[in-house]
Design an enzyme around this catalytic site. Sequence first.
Site, short mmCIF file in Angstrom:
data_model
loop_
_atom_site.label_atom_id
_atom_site.label_comp_id
_atom_site.label_asym_id
_atom_site.label_seq_id
_atom_site.Cartn_x
_atom_site.Cartn_y
_atom_site.Cartn_z
N ASP A 34 0.84 -1.14 0.05
CA ASP A 34 0.09 0.06 0.02
C ASP A 34 0.99 1.34 0.02
N CYS A 91 -22.90 -15.83 -5.14
CA CYS A 91 -23.03 -15.09 -4.03
C CYS A 91 -23.05 -13.69 -4.24
N CYS A 94 -21.77 -9.40 -0.45
CA CYS A 94 -21.13 -8.14 -0.05
C CYS A 94 -21.75 -6.95 -0.79
N CYS A 98 -23.61 -3.85 1.75
CA CYS A 98 -22.81 -2.47 1.85
C CYS A 98 -23.69 -1.65 2.24
N CYS A 114 -17.88 4.77 -0.78
CA CYS A 114 -17.49 3.87 0.34
C CYS A 114 -16.92 4.42 1.47
N CYS A 141 -14.42 0.98 7.07
CA CYS A 141 -15.37 -0.22 7.23
C CYS A 141 -15.08 -1.48 6.72
N CYS A 148 -18.55 -11.92 4.05
CA CYS A 148 -18.38 -12.72 3.29
C CYS A 148 -18.03 -14.29 3.75
C1 B12 Z 1 -7.64 3.15 -3.88
C2 B12 Z 1 -7.77 1.99 -2.86
C3 B12 Z 1 -8.93 2.12 -2.14
C4 B12 Z 1 -10.26 3.14 -2.44
C5 B12 Z 1 -10.84 2.45 -3.89
C6 B12 Z 1 -11.13 0.96 -3.69
C7 B12 Z 1 -11.68 0.34 -4.92
N1 B12 Z 1 -12.06 -1.00 -4.66
O1 B12 Z 1 -11.77 0.88 -6.01
C8 B12 Z 1 -10.94 3.05 -1.00
C9 B12 Z 1 -10.57 4.14 -0.09
C10 B12 Z 1 -12.49 3.08 -1.20
C11 B12 Z 1 -10.43 1.89 -0.40
C12 B12 Z 1 -11.02 1.08 0.51
C13 B12 Z 1 -10.76 -0.21 1.16
N2 B12 Z 1 -9.58 -0.68 0.90
CO1 B12 Z 1 -8.30 0.03 -0.52
N3 B12 Z 1 -6.78 0.33 -1.68
C14 B12 Z 1 -6.60 1.14 -2.47
C15 B12 Z 1 -5.53 1.04 -3.37
C16 B12 Z 1 -4.52 2.34 -2.55
C17 B12 Z 1 -5.48 1.11 -4.81
C18 B12 Z 1 -6.40 0.51 -5.59
C19 B12 Z 1 -6.57 0.73 -6.69
O2 B12 Z 1 -7.47 1.72 -7.11
N4 B12 Z 1 -5.81 0.63 -7.95
C20 B12 Z 1 -5.60 1.33 -9.15
C21 B12 Z 1 -6.56 0.26 -9.98
C22 B12 Z 1 -6.49 0.83 -11.36
O3 B12 Z 1 -6.17 -0.97 -9.96
P1 B12 Z 1 -7.16 -2.28 -10.01
O4 B12 Z 1 -8.41 -1.56 -9.12
O5 B12 Z 1 -6.54 -3.37 -9.42
O6 B12 Z 1 -7.69 -2.38 -11.42
C23 B12 Z 1 -6.93 -3.23 -12.17
C24 B12 Z 1 -7.67 -4.58 -12.56
O7 B12 Z 1 -8.84 -4.85 -11.85
C25 B12 Z 1 -8.08 -4.06 -13.82
N5 B12 Z 1 -9.49 -3.51 -13.97
C26 B12 Z 1 -9.98 -2.65 -13.49
N6 B12 Z 1 -11.07 -2.05 -13.87
C27 B12 Z 1 -10.99 -2.72 -15.15
C28 B12 Z 1 -12.26 -2.48 -16.15
C29 B12 Z 1 -11.88 -3.00 -17.44
C30 B12 Z 1 -12.68 -2.90 -18.44
C31 B12 Z 1 -10.68 -3.81 -17.64
C32 B12 Z 1 -10.39 -4.50 -19.03
C33 B12 Z 1 -9.75 -3.95 -16.46
C34 B12 Z 1 -9.94 -3.34 -14.98
O8 B12 Z 1 -7.01 -3.32 -14.49
C35 B12 Z 1 -6.52 -2.47 -13.33
C36 B12 Z 1 -5.13 -2.42 -13.27
O9 B12 Z 1 -4.13 -3.44 -13.57
C37 B12 Z 1 -4.92 -0.39 -2.82
C38 B12 Z 1 -3.48 -0.53 -2.66
C39 B12 Z 1 -2.80 -0.73 -3.99
N7 B12 Z 1 -1.70 -0.33 -4.37
O10 B12 Z 1 -3.42 -1.46 -4.83
C40 B12 Z 1 -5.67 -0.56 -1.52
C41 B12 Z 1 -6.05 -1.96 -1.04
C42 B12 Z 1 -6.87 -2.57 -2.50
N8 B12 Z 1 -7.18 -1.56 -0.16
C43 B12 Z 1 -7.10 -2.64 0.89
C44 B12 Z 1 -8.13 -2.49 1.89
C45 B12 Z 1 -7.87 -3.52 3.10
C46 B12 Z 1 -9.36 -1.45 1.95
C47 B12 Z 1 -10.39 -1.66 2.82
C48 B12 Z 1 -10.98 -3.01 3.46
C49 B12 Z 1 -9.97 -0.52 4.02
C50 B12 Z 1 -11.02 -0.51 5.37
N9 B12 Z 1 -11.15 -1.39 6.34
O11 B12 Z 1 -11.74 0.56 5.42
C51 B12 Z 1 -11.53 -0.77 2.07
C52 B12 Z 1 -12.43 -1.78 1.31
C53 B12 Z 1 -13.24 -1.25 0.12
C54 B12 Z 1 -13.35 -2.14 -1.04
N10 B12 Z 1 -14.53 -2.99 -1.01
O12 B12 Z 1 -12.76 -2.08 -2.13
C55 B12 Z 1 -6.31 -3.52 0.76
C56 B12 Z 1 -6.80 -4.95 0.35
C57 B12 Z 1 -6.54 -6.09 0.98
C58 B12 Z 1 -7.10 -7.30 0.14
N11 B12 Z 1 -7.14 -8.34 0.92
O13 B12 Z 1 -7.44 -7.40 -0.91
C59 B12 Z 1 -5.34 -2.87 -0.41
C60 B12 Z 1 -4.85 -3.87 -1.27
C61 B12 Z 1 -4.13 -2.18 0.38
C62 B12 Z 1 -3.27 -3.23 0.96
N12 B12 Z 1 -2.02 -3.76 0.69
O14 B12 Z 1 -3.42 -3.64 2.17
N13 B12 Z 1 -9.07 1.35 -0.84
S1 SF4 Z 2 -19.33 -11.85 -0.19
FE1 SF4 Z 2 -17.36 -12.79 -0.85
S2 SF4 Z 2 -17.83 -14.74 -1.82
FE2 SF4 Z 2 -19.70 -13.53 -1.81
S3 SF4 Z 2 -19.63 -12.34 -3.73
FE3 SF4 Z 2 -18.73 -11.01 -1.98
S4 SF4 Z 2 -16.62 -11.29 -2.30
FE4 SF4 Z 2 -17.55 -13.08 -3.27
S1 SF4 Z 3 -15.82 -1.04 2.82
FE1 SF4 Z 3 -16.84 0.20 1.34
S2 SF4 Z 3 -17.62 -1.13 -0.20
FE2 SF4 Z 3 -17.16 -2.29 1.74
S3 SF4 Z 3 -19.18 -2.64 2.88
FE3 SF4 Z 3 -18.05 -0.74 3.63
S4 SF4 Z 3 -18.78 0.99 2.33
FE4 SF4 Z 3 -19.21 -0.99 1.21
#
Ligand code: B12
Ligand code: SF4
Ligand code: SF4
Length: 249
Positions: A34, A91, A94, A98, A114, A141, A148
Amino acid sequence: MGRDYHKVLRNRLQRLAEKLEEVVGAYGYRVFTDSAPLAEVSLAAQAGLGWRGKHTLLLNREGGSLFFPGEILTDLPLPADEADSGHCGRCTRCLDVCPTGAIVEPYTVDARRCISYLTIELKSAIPEALRPLIGNRVYGCDDCQLYCPWNRFAVPAQEADFAVRHGLDNLSLVELFGWSEVQFQQRMAGSAIYRIGYHKWLSNPAVGLGNAPTSAEVVSALRQRLEMTEPMVAEVVRWALRQHGVTES
Ligand code: B12
Ligand code: SF4
Ligand code: SF4
């Protein structure tokens, strides 16, 4: 709530990378968790560490999703693992649980909705329309993970650095909201929460108190903060008081 867990994890990874160096000799590497613009979930899924769940987080069969991925990017010529195809099936829990409807479709989170974004990243006040949906959450959150089925057997981490400090798991909103800036700084030193700053910190429990059942204690705690001149806190406190029918301020 423990120390800044990402820093803790990065230090562990750094030590692991150094140990590898003792075994294989000098090699190029950099550790992340991160900490840099790296698509961690995507990379981890492609590396066979699990799959991206419909909540967009990384899941695996053994650990569910309640873990933090960390990476060592290296120039070592390692064999590639196979990506996991995913096991969410039909499933939708989630999406259903939310609180703010932020998972707008499977695999897509609207970060602007979020609670994690709203309570941690957003520097300004949480938009009024979303405040009633936040409930009593003050920092982040985990609902999409807690409900899940793959996290059903998750157990608390044994790491001392992740242990609860200052009884933070057992404090009322009124107590949190009553903290002075010095108390906030002392109790949150070394925690990721410190970074959101005192005013954002105060505005989060203020939203929670606005959502709480009306009581003399809640109204009095909010009234005591009417003296706050910081615009974000002042606005949220007035909003919270209005939820309890208090409009005189
Ligand atoms: C921005 C971010 C957030 C944002 C947006 C999250 C989101 N889901 O979009 C916010 C602030 C909301 C957030 C919240 C949380 N986050 Co956060 N977050 C990040 C962060 C810093 C970057 C993610 C990101 O946007 N990457 C950039 C995008 C472009 O990449 P991507 O999503 O992987 O998308 C790729 C593919 O999916 C694909 N793709 C995506 N869309 C599309 C569409 C098309 C058409 C195609 C072809 C491909 C494609 O291409 C992309 C590039 O490879 C990461 C850390 C990191 N460096 O990855 C942590 C990370 C994902 N977060 C984390 C956590 C723990 C959380 C929370 C649980 C925190 C909390 N307790 O409050 C919540 C969970 C919310 C949720 N359900 O996602 C952890 C997840 C751990 C895990 N087991 O996965 C991470 C990995 C950080 C870490 N190392 O601990 N987060
Ligand atoms: S709650 Fe867990 S198993 Fe169910 S759809 Fe969400 S990520 Fe997948
Ligand atoms: S962490 Fe964000 S996406 Fe997940 S339940 Fe909470 S508000 Fe919804």
